[in-house]
Write an enzyme that holds these catalytic residues in place. Structure first.
Site, mmCIF file in Angstrom:
data_model
loop_
_atom_site.group_PDB
_atom_site.id
_atom_site.type_symbol
_atom_site.label_atom_id
_atom_site.label_comp_id
_atom_site.label_asym_id
_atom_site.label_seq_id
_atom_site.Cartn_x
_atom_site.Cartn_y
_atom_site.Cartn_z
ATOM 1 N N GLU A 1 -10.957 -1.047 -3.500
ATOM 2 C CA GLU A 1 -10.282 -0.274 -2.446
ATOM 3 C C GLU A 1 -9.160 0.547 -3.064
ATOM 4 O OE1 GLU A 1 -9.029 -3.590 -0.075
ATOM 5 O OE2 GLU A 1 -7.432 -4.141 -1.462
ATOM 6 N N ASP B 1 0.825 -1.216 0.000
ATOM 7 C CA ASP B 1 0.000 0.000 0.000
ATOM 8 C C ASP B 1 0.861 1.269 0.000
ATOM 9 O OD1 ASP B 1 -2.106 -1.866 0.455
ATOM 10 O OD2 ASP B 1 -1.797 -1.695 2.611
HETATM 11 O O1 FUB Z 1 -2.573 -3.909 3.504
HETATM 12 C C1 FUB Z 1 -3.819 -4.134 4.099
HETATM 13 C C2 FUB Z 1 -4.936 -3.989 3.101
HETATM 14 O O2 FUB Z 1 -4.693 -4.802 1.971
HETATM 15 C C3 FUB Z 1 -5.113 -2.584 2.526
HETATM 16 O O3 FUB Z 1 -5.819 -1.719 3.359
HETATM 17 C C4 FUB Z 1 -5.821 -2.914 1.256
HETATM 18 O O4 FUB Z 1 -5.848 -1.844 0.349
HETATM 19 C C5 FUB Z 1 -5.063 -4.114 0.766
HETATM 20 O O5 FUB Z 1 -3.902 -3.749 0.093
#
Ligand code: FUB
Length: 335
Positions: free
Chosen positions: A225, A59
């Protein structure tokens, strides 16, 4: 000189294929995946640009602040993404990165979050730096919430600005994770967030509050997301990740719009796996423009090459190019 794994300090390292590897305790899929934590040998020239950070991170939020590039990633390598610490890294050239240590730790620093230190985003305003982050509590209501911390330097230390979540769990549909702040040329900042549903709201000037009546649901089709917004030549680009981060088909798509609030027109996928290169699960990206140029870079994570997975990920940077008509060219992921 001694070497130790950052994420697995108790495990031995061994030398193989000109690299240092964590010694698997036993030969299983799990330990083979852990072995993807790679430390490059300083006596062997680095032959590839990626990954740009040593170790397991995901991320990545990339931003240019005060003359340097900064990366703020999730610390990866934990089952269920249960890490607690955010780190900061900076670079003058996007190649050599300086580690600035832990800038916020859910344990001592955030009263309402114990785990799930996910997907930070940093924005600067009024001489201060704001770190937007998400986290979950170990007991009680364990749903993720979104918070904001503040510091006088891009490298922290950051302190929880509110002492409570900025977006409390259950206020809106979808998970309250994956924040991102875009500041327009007029100085107005917008907060985007959410997994399962994407919301946007103008932030107040204090960067730590907003008018709930202004919150809009702008979820594009295919959205999961990791939203990120930029502006170029008067066009706003909303980008996001599709599919699950544990899937090798995790990928980045985008839409264009005429304002930070839309309306948005979906354009297509710009970053996805390349199995010929062993690159899988390319997503949760961010974008930065080299100051004073029309040169753009995309930071993203992918399964650590060669044996990572959805909780063992690495950070890569590649060029983001625009076509003559303003659409984004498909990104070529590099090893
Ligand atoms: O790294 C944890 C979670 O996995 C993130 O919040 C999402 O976007 C995914 O990458």
């Amino acid at each position: 000189m001694t070497f130790a794994s950052y994420n697995f300090p108790d495990r031995r390292l061994r030398h193989r294929d000109n690299e240092l590897w964590i010694d698997p305790v036993q030969d299983s899929d799990l330990y083979r995946a852990d072995s993807s934590f790679r430390v490059r040998s300083p006596w062997v020239p680095k032959t590839t640009a990626n990954p740009v950070l040593p170790g397991l991170f995901a991320d990545p939020h990339i931003v240019h602040l005060d003359g340097r590039y900064y990366l703020y990633p999730t610390t990866d390598g934990y089952a269920s993404w249960s890490g607690t610490q955010y780190t900061a890294w900076s670079s003058a050239d996007l190649e050599t990165w300086t580690f600035h240590g832990t800038i916020l730790d859910h344990g001592p620093d955030v009263s309402w979050a114990d785990n799930s230190a996910w997907a930070p985003a940093v924005a600067a305003k009024n001489g201060r730096y704001y770190l937007y982050f998400s986290g979950g509590a170990a007991s009680g209501n364990t749903a993720k919430q979104l918070g904001v911390a503040v510091a006088d330097s891009p490298t922290g230390p950051f302190r929880d600005a509110l002492g409570r979540p900025l977006v409390a769990a259950g206020t809106y549909s979808g998970q309250a994770i994956d924040p991102m702040v875009f500041t327009d040329d007029d100085g107005r900042s917008y907060l985007y967030w959410g997994q399962g549903a994407l919301r946007v709201v103008p932030l107040n000037d204090d960067m730590t509050s907003f008018d709930p009546a202004q919150v809009r649901n702008i979820t594009p089709s295919g959205y999961n997301e990791g939203a990120f917004v930029i502006e170029r030549d008067g066009t706003y680009y909303l980008m996001w990740s599709e599919n699950d981060t544990r899937s090798e088909d995790y990928r980045v798509a985008y839409a264009t719009g005429s304002s930070p609030l839309g309306p948005w027109t979906k354009r297509g996928v710009i970053l996805s796996k390349n199995l010929d290169l062993g690159i899988k699960g390319t997503g949760h990206h961010s974008v930065v423009r080299a100051p004073g140029t029309d040169t753009w870079y995309i930071a993203y994570h992918r399964f650590a090459v060669p044996a990572g997975n959805g909780t063992n990920r690495e950070v890569a940077i590649d060029r983001l190019r625009f076509n003559a008509d303003g659409t984004i060219a498909v990104v070529v992921p590099t090893p």
